[in-house]
Design a protein around this motif. Structure first.
Motif, PDB file in Angstrom:
ATOM      1  N   ILE A 106      -4.137   0.726   7.404  1.00 32.92           N
ATOM      2  CA  ILE A 106      -3.133   1.551   6.400  1.00 32.92           C
ATOM      3  C   ILE A 106      -2.813   2.735   7.438  1.00 32.92           C
TER       4      ILE A 106
ATOM      5  N   ASN B  63     -17.628   5.006   0.885  1.00 35.07           N
ATOM      6  CA  ASN B  63     -16.498   4.085   1.146  1.00 35.07           C
ATOM      7  C   ASN B  63     -16.681   3.040   2.213  1.00 35.07           C
TER       8      ASN B  63
ATOM      9  N   TYR C  44     -10.932   7.045   0.902  1.00 41.61           N
ATOM     10  CA  TYR C  44     -11.350   5.776   0.125  1.00 41.61           C
ATOM     11  C   TYR C  44     -10.173   5.506  -0.376  1.00 41.61           C
ATOM     12  N   CYS C  45     -10.168   4.064  -1.222  1.00 40.37           N
ATOM     13  CA  CYS C  45      -8.758   3.664  -1.615  1.00 40.37           C
ATOM     14  C   CYS C  45      -9.113   3.232  -3.005  1.00 40.37           C
TER      15      CYS C  45
ATOM     16  N   THR D  22       0.942  -1.332   0.011  1.00 42.27           N
ATOM     17  CA  THR D  22       0.003   0.157   0.100  1.00 42.27           C
ATOM     18  C   THR D  22       0.760   1.181   0.015  1.00 42.27           C
TER      19      THR D  22
ATOM     20  N   ALA E 223      -4.229   4.410  -0.959  1.00 44.53           N
ATOM     21  CA  ALA E 223      -5.325   5.118   0.045  1.00 44.53           C
ATOM     22  C   ALA E 223      -5.164   6.706  -0.288  1.00 44.53           C
ATOM     23  N   HIS E 224      -6.225   7.246  -0.545  1.00 44.68           N
ATOM     24  CA  HIS E 224      -6.511   8.736  -0.663  1.00 44.68           C
ATOM     25  C   HIS E 224      -6.904   9.605   0.354  1.00 44.68           C
TER      26      HIS E 224
ATOM     27  N   LEU F  91       0.154   5.935   0.038  1.00 40.77           N
ATOM     28  CA  LEU F  91      -0.792   6.961  -0.065  1.00 40.77           C
ATOM     29  C   LEU F  91      -0.866   7.520  -1.521  1.00 40.77           C
TER      30      LEU F  91
ATOM     31  N   ILE G 133      -8.831   8.928   5.879  1.00 37.77           N
ATOM     32  CA  ILE G 133      -8.542   8.072   4.703  1.00 37.77           C
ATOM     33  C   ILE G 133     -10.063   8.216   3.954  1.00 37.77           C
TER      34      ILE G 133
ATOM     35  N   TYR H  41      -8.476   0.121   6.720  1.00 36.52           N
ATOM     36  CA  TYR H  41      -8.263   1.290   6.893  1.00 36.52           C
ATOM     37  C   TYR H  41      -7.530   1.717   8.094  1.00 36.52           C
TER      38      TYR H  41
END
Length: 299
Positions: free
Chosen positions: A70, A134, A83-84, A46, A109-110, A48, A81, A67
């Motif tokens: 992460i 999400n 969403y991804c 993962t 991850a946004h 960012l 976070i 989440y």
């Protein structure tokens, strides 16, 4: 008879024979239990989405747990976070992480970026928005229809999280509740959206209208990890192409009639309604899906 040379006794009684036979039988039947198979270790990489080092996450069964994992890797609160996406750091609505992750997928991850307030005049009944969420309480814009009211407001973008409508905080609402709230706004009136856009990297991308379909394959493997709100995650086969097309059609109907897209709800709807088990639907369908159907019937 010489001293020390004694005859061995013969155990020829019936009881002794049965006892000996029983001992031999038990020994033959008794087997050493085989050790349990080791649990399959699933590790995902993962980052960012706006840029970071690569981390690793494992041992999660739900979106909330993912989440949290992460967030722990990058030392940020899980609430940051939005969403991804899978296999791309871009705000690509066709690559959103849902309830399934390909075993070879890379997770981006946004996180929260700039907050903005936008005033919109509702000149038509339809705003031209498609909403999704999400799974942890954040609804966001998945698609903007060409030529719509929202399309004319260039500060509103696909991927923006809707935090409030006319000052009313909607964090924790499901996508269909947000879509219903927007639909009920009065025509010919001004309303305010409080939005949070995802944090962006230095290379700014042009405004996107968002993808229509969310059924595209995100991984290259034939197995996926299905996340669940209750119980452990399970490894499953990727749905067939025919199944994916059927689910995609249901997702299109959700967008057409409800103003939302949700591939997981579409899959559940397809599973319950298409095979002809409507009579069991109200017993086996999830609370969310039953609520969605009831809302559609009322409208």
């Amino acid at each position: 008879m010489p001293l020390g040379l004694r005859r061995k006794k013969k155990f020829n009684t019936k009881e002794t024979s049965r006892l000996v036979e029983g001992e031999h039988t038990d020994a033959a039947v008794r087997t050493v239990p085989s050790p349990p198979a080791p649990a399959r270790r699933l590790v995902f990489h993962t980052q960012l989405a706006h840029g970071s080092a690569t981390g690793r996450v494992e041992n999660f069964s739900s979106i909330q747990e993912l989440y949290a994992k992460i967030a722990g890797v990058f030392e940020i609160p899980p609430s940051e976070i939005l969403y991804c996406t899978l296999n791309t750091p871009k705000v690509d609505m066709g690559k959103l992480l849902g309830a399934q992750i390909g075993l070879e997928d890379f997770i981006f991850a946004h996180i929260k970026g700039i907050k903005k307030e936008v005033n919109v005049y509702k000149s038509e009944d339809s705003l031209g928005l498609t909403i999704t969420d999400n799974g942890t309480g954040y609804a966001f814009i998945k698609r903007i229809k060409d030529g719509s009211i929202i399309d004319s407001v260039k500060t509103i973008c696909v991927g923006d999280h809707i935090e409030a409508i006319n000052g009313e905080n909607i964090v924790g609402w499901r996508h269909f509740d947000v879509a219903k709230k927007l639909k009920e706004l009065k025509k010919e009136e001004l309303f305010t959206l409080t939005l949070i856009e995802p944090k962006k990297a230095f290379d700014m991308e042009p405004r996107s209208k968002g993808g229509k379909s969310s059924t595209g394959k995100t991984g290259t493997g034939r197995e996926t990890l299905r996340l669940r709100s209750k119980g452990p995650a399970t490894v499953e086969e990727v749905p067939s192409e025919t199944k994916e097309k059927a689910i995609g059609k249901v997702d299109d109907l959700l967008e057409l009639y409800m103003g939302i897209r949700d591939i997981d709800l579409a899959a559940e709807w397809e599973r319950h309604m298409w095979p002809g088990d409507e009579r069991n639907f109200w017993l086996t369908g999830s609370k969310e899906l039953r609520s969605l159907v009831q809302q559609h019937v009322r409208n």
